[in-house]
Design a protein around this motif. Structure first.
Motif, PDB file in Angstrom:
ATOM      1  N   SER A 262       0.973  -1.387   0.017  1.00 24.95           N
ATOM      2  CA  SER A 262       0.011   0.045   0.143  1.00 24.95           C
ATOM      3  C   SER A 262       0.896   1.401  -0.004  1.00 24.95           C
ATOM      4  O   SER A 262       0.249   2.374   0.247  1.00 24.95           O
ATOM      5  N   ASN A 263       1.843   1.087  -0.067  1.00 23.99           N
ATOM      6  CA  ASN A 263       2.973   2.267   0.079  1.00 23.99           C
ATOM      7  C   ASN A 263       2.954   3.172   1.222  1.00 23.99           C
ATOM      8  O   ASN A 263       3.027   4.493   1.233  1.00 23.99           O
ATOM      9  N   PHE A 264       2.893   2.549   2.505  1.00 24.53           N
ATOM     10  CA  PHE A 264       2.630   3.209   3.627  1.00 24.53           C
ATOM     11  C   PHE A 264       3.951   3.029   4.223  1.00 24.53           C
ATOM     12  O   PHE A 264       4.933   2.079   4.099  1.00 24.53           O
ATOM     13  N   SER A 265       4.325   4.116   5.343  1.00 27.30           N
ATOM     14  CA  SER A 265       5.602   4.043   5.597  1.00 27.30           C
ATOM     15  C   SER A 265       5.552   3.935   7.363  1.00 27.30           C
ATOM     16  O   SER A 265       4.606   4.405   7.937  1.00 27.30           O
ATOM     17  N   TRP A 266       6.403   3.083   8.017  1.00 21.87           N
ATOM     18  CA  TRP A 266       6.390   3.015   9.444  1.00 21.87           C
ATOM     19  C   TRP A 266       6.682   4.288  10.128  1.00 21.87           C
ATOM     20  O   TRP A 266       6.376   4.571  11.239  1.00 21.87           O
ATOM     21  N   ASN A 267       7.506   5.342   9.304  1.00 21.78           N
ATOM     22  CA  ASN A 267       7.750   6.585   9.810  1.00 21.78           C
ATOM     23  C   ASN A 267       6.581   7.457  10.318  1.00 21.78           C
ATOM     24  O   ASN A 267       6.537   8.193  11.183  1.00 21.78           O
ATOM     25  N   PHE A 268       5.326   7.117   9.600  1.00 27.29           N
ATOM     26  CA  PHE A 268       4.401   7.943   9.967  1.00 27.29           C
ATOM     27  C   PHE A 268       3.328   7.666  11.117  1.00 27.29           C
ATOM     28  O   PHE A 268       2.252   7.926  11.548  1.00 27.29           O
ATOM     29  N   CYS A 269       3.733   5.931  11.436  1.00 28.86           N
ATOM     30  CA  CYS A 269       2.903   5.415  12.507  1.00 28.86           C
ATOM     31  C   CYS A 269       3.677   5.914  13.971  1.00 28.86           C
ATOM     32  O   CYS A 269       4.682   5.719  14.324  1.00 28.86           O
ATOM     33  N   THR A 270       2.631   6.651  14.796  1.00 27.44           N
ATOM     34  CA  THR A 270       3.069   7.027  15.865  1.00 27.44           C
ATOM     35  C   THR A 270       2.609   6.166  17.172  1.00 27.44           C
ATOM     36  O   THR A 270       3.213   6.622  18.178  1.00 27.44           O
ATOM     37  N   GLY A 271       1.545   5.178  16.819  1.00 30.35           N
ATOM     38  CA  GLY A 271       1.300   4.454  18.049  1.00 30.35           C
ATOM     39  C   GLY A 271       0.657   3.186  17.800  1.00 30.35           C
ATOM     40  O   GLY A 271       0.004   2.910  16.570  1.00 30.35           O
ATOM     41  N   ILE A 272       0.926   2.216  18.442  1.00 33.61           N
ATOM     42  CA  ILE A 272       0.495   0.906  18.342  1.00 33.61           C
ATOM     43  C   ILE A 272      -0.395   0.460  19.342  1.00 33.61           C
ATOM     44  O   ILE A 272       0.256   0.310  20.566  1.00 33.61           O
ATOM     45  N   CYS A 273      -1.501  -0.309  19.282  1.00 29.97           N
ATOM     46  CA  CYS A 273      -2.458  -0.566  20.599  1.00 29.97           C
ATOM     47  C   CYS A 273      -2.612  -2.152  20.066  1.00 29.97           C
ATOM     48  O   CYS A 273      -3.219  -2.587  19.039  1.00 29.97           O
ATOM     49  N   THR A 274      -2.594  -3.145  20.954  1.00 33.82           N
ATOM     50  CA  THR A 274      -2.794  -4.490  20.648  1.00 33.82           C
ATOM     51  C   THR A 274      -3.441  -4.915  22.229  1.00 33.82           C
ATOM     52  O   THR A 274      -3.421  -4.406  23.241  1.00 33.82           O
ATOM     53  N   ASP A 275      -3.529  -6.328  22.083  1.00 31.69           N
ATOM     54  CA  ASP A 275      -3.801  -6.983  23.428  1.00 31.69           C
ATOM     55  C   ASP A 275      -2.712  -7.327  24.173  1.00 31.69           C
ATOM     56  O   ASP A 275      -1.712  -7.160  23.677  1.00 31.69           O
ATOM     57  N   GLY A 276      -2.611  -7.951  25.177  1.00 35.99           N
ATOM     58  CA  GLY A 276      -1.582  -8.314  26.092  1.00 35.99           C
ATOM     59  C   GLY A 276      -1.122  -9.780  25.707  1.00 35.99           C
ATOM     60  O   GLY A 276      -0.198 -10.247  26.648  1.00 35.99           O
ATOM     61  N   ALA A 277      -1.256 -10.345  24.637  1.00 35.02           N
ATOM     62  CA  ALA A 277      -0.764 -11.547  24.444  1.00 35.02           C
ATOM     63  C   ALA A 277       0.785 -11.549  24.275  1.00 35.02           C
ATOM     64  O   ALA A 277       1.292 -10.503  23.893  1.00 35.02           O
ATOM     65  N   PRO A 278       1.438 -12.457  24.431  1.00 36.35           N
ATOM     66  CA  PRO A 278       2.879 -12.521  24.176  1.00 36.35           C
ATOM     67  C   PRO A 278       3.428 -12.415  22.774  1.00 36.35           C
ATOM     68  O   PRO A 278       4.498 -11.698  22.698  1.00 36.35           O
ATOM     69  N   ALA A 279       2.540 -12.849  21.924  1.00 38.06           N
ATOM     70  CA  ALA A 279       2.990 -12.726  20.464  1.00 38.06           C
ATOM     71  C   ALA A 279       2.988 -11.065  20.193  1.00 38.06           C
ATOM     72  O   ALA A 279       3.663 -10.557  19.150  1.00 38.06           O
TER      73      ALA A 279
END
Length: 334
Positions: A262-279
């Motif tokens: 999709s031509n997205f860059s990780w540099n524009f990602c400011t935050g990540i929200c996930t569950d508490g799974a070890p993975a």
């Protein structure tokens, strides 16, 4: 050897060769003869006596039989060939007059107009088809419900309330199983295109969740939160099947491949929200760890689910409310 005799013979052969070359070159320089122009035959109203009208261009009309619809070449635009066709193919119409073939042309034109009117879809019918497809997708119903339930129900209601003419208009709305599937696919493609345009070179926050469908396959879903004008919007981003194990590396590779396509860059990602799974939150092989290798400034949070029972004062029943919270690495709810 006599030198004079040798020179005389050699000179004679050279002269003959030069004359042959000159004649061949002069013949090549001559322009080729022009082909005679063939004049195209014109249509005459008298040809309708043999059951023929014309089609194609005005300069080169083609004879068209009004009975069987057979089209001939322009060279057949002569009375003898047209009459031969009528006698061999339609012998029962040889005694018919010109006005009979005129009526055939008029009736054919009327039938074509009625057919086009019957099959032509109006803009309102197309919009209604998309609206119904969107409702079916939102309610997660089978695509066949459009033609098996919604369409017949609408026709019954409209016929009772508005009459038969309104029922005819309702029949123009395409609600078949394949049509609803195409409508949903078109809307999904349009939504994905709009989201990609809004995410182009803009900061966003990413939420990742892994779940299992009814067939037992692991599905990875992604949501984004971004600024759109003066408001902050939440938008579904993707749903990808995890082919291998649901490890942190597999999850990161799935998201990273989607970003690359999709031509997205990780540099524009400011935050990540996930569950508490070890993975997801693992310090060594978790999804967070691989994501921070792409952008060390990403803020990582995980959400926790808890239930609270609120008792009603009016009766003895109670409800269960599912609440969503977010915790940082130190599990401090905020």
């Amino acid at each position: 050897m006599d030198l004079r005799k040798f020179l005389t013979v050699n000179s004679a052969s050279t002269t003959a060769a030069d004359e042959a070359n000159f004649s061949s070159s002069s013949s090549m320089d001559e322009p080729p003869a022009k082909k005679a122009k063939i004049n195209s035959r014109k249509y005459s109203e008298d040809y309708l006596n043999y059951g023929f009208t014309w089609t194609g261009s005005v300069d080169t009309p083609l004879p068209l039989c009004v009975v069987c619809g057979n089209t001939k070449t322009n060279g057949a635009m002569v009375p003898s060939k047209l009459k031969r066709h009528l006698e061999k193919v339609h012998p029962s119409l040889v005694s018919k007059y010109k006005n009979y073939f005129e009526r055939l042309i008029t009736n054919s034109a009327k039938q074509s107009q009625k057919f086009e009117k019957a099959v032509r879809l109006s803009d309102k019918a197309q919009i209604a088809s998309y609206e119904v497809a969107q409702l079916i997708a939102q309610k997660m119903k089978p695509h066949s419900i459009g033609e098996t339930l919604i369409g017949p129900a609408c026709r019954i209601m409209v016929k009772c309330m508005l009459g038969k003419e309104a029922e005819t208009e309702i029949n123009k709305i395409p609600l078949s199983n394949d049509t609803i599937s195409r409508r949903i696919a078109d809307m999904s493609e349009n939504i994905a295109k709009n989201v990609h345009q809004k995410l182009n070179n803009k900061i966003f926050a990413l939420q990742i969740d892994e779940s299992t469908d009814i067939s037992g396959k692991a599905q990875l879903m992604g949501f984004v939160r971004l600024i759109n004008g003066d408001s902050i919007i939440n938008q579904f981003l993707f749903c990808q099947e995890l082919s291998g194990r649901t490890t942190g590396k597999e999850i990161f590779d799935c998201v990273d491949n989607f970003f690359k396509n999709s031509n997205f860059s990780w540099n524009f990602c400011t935050g990540i929200c996930t569950d508490g799974a070890p993975a997801m939150v693992g310090n060594e092989k978790g999804f967070w760890t691989y994501a921070k290798q792409k952008n060390a400034d990403i803020i990582t949070t995980h959400r926790v689910y808890y239930t609270s029972r609120s008792f009603s004062s009016q009766n003895s029943s109670y409800g269960t409310n599912i609440c969503f919270g977010r915790c940082d690495k130190n599990s401090q709810l905020y």
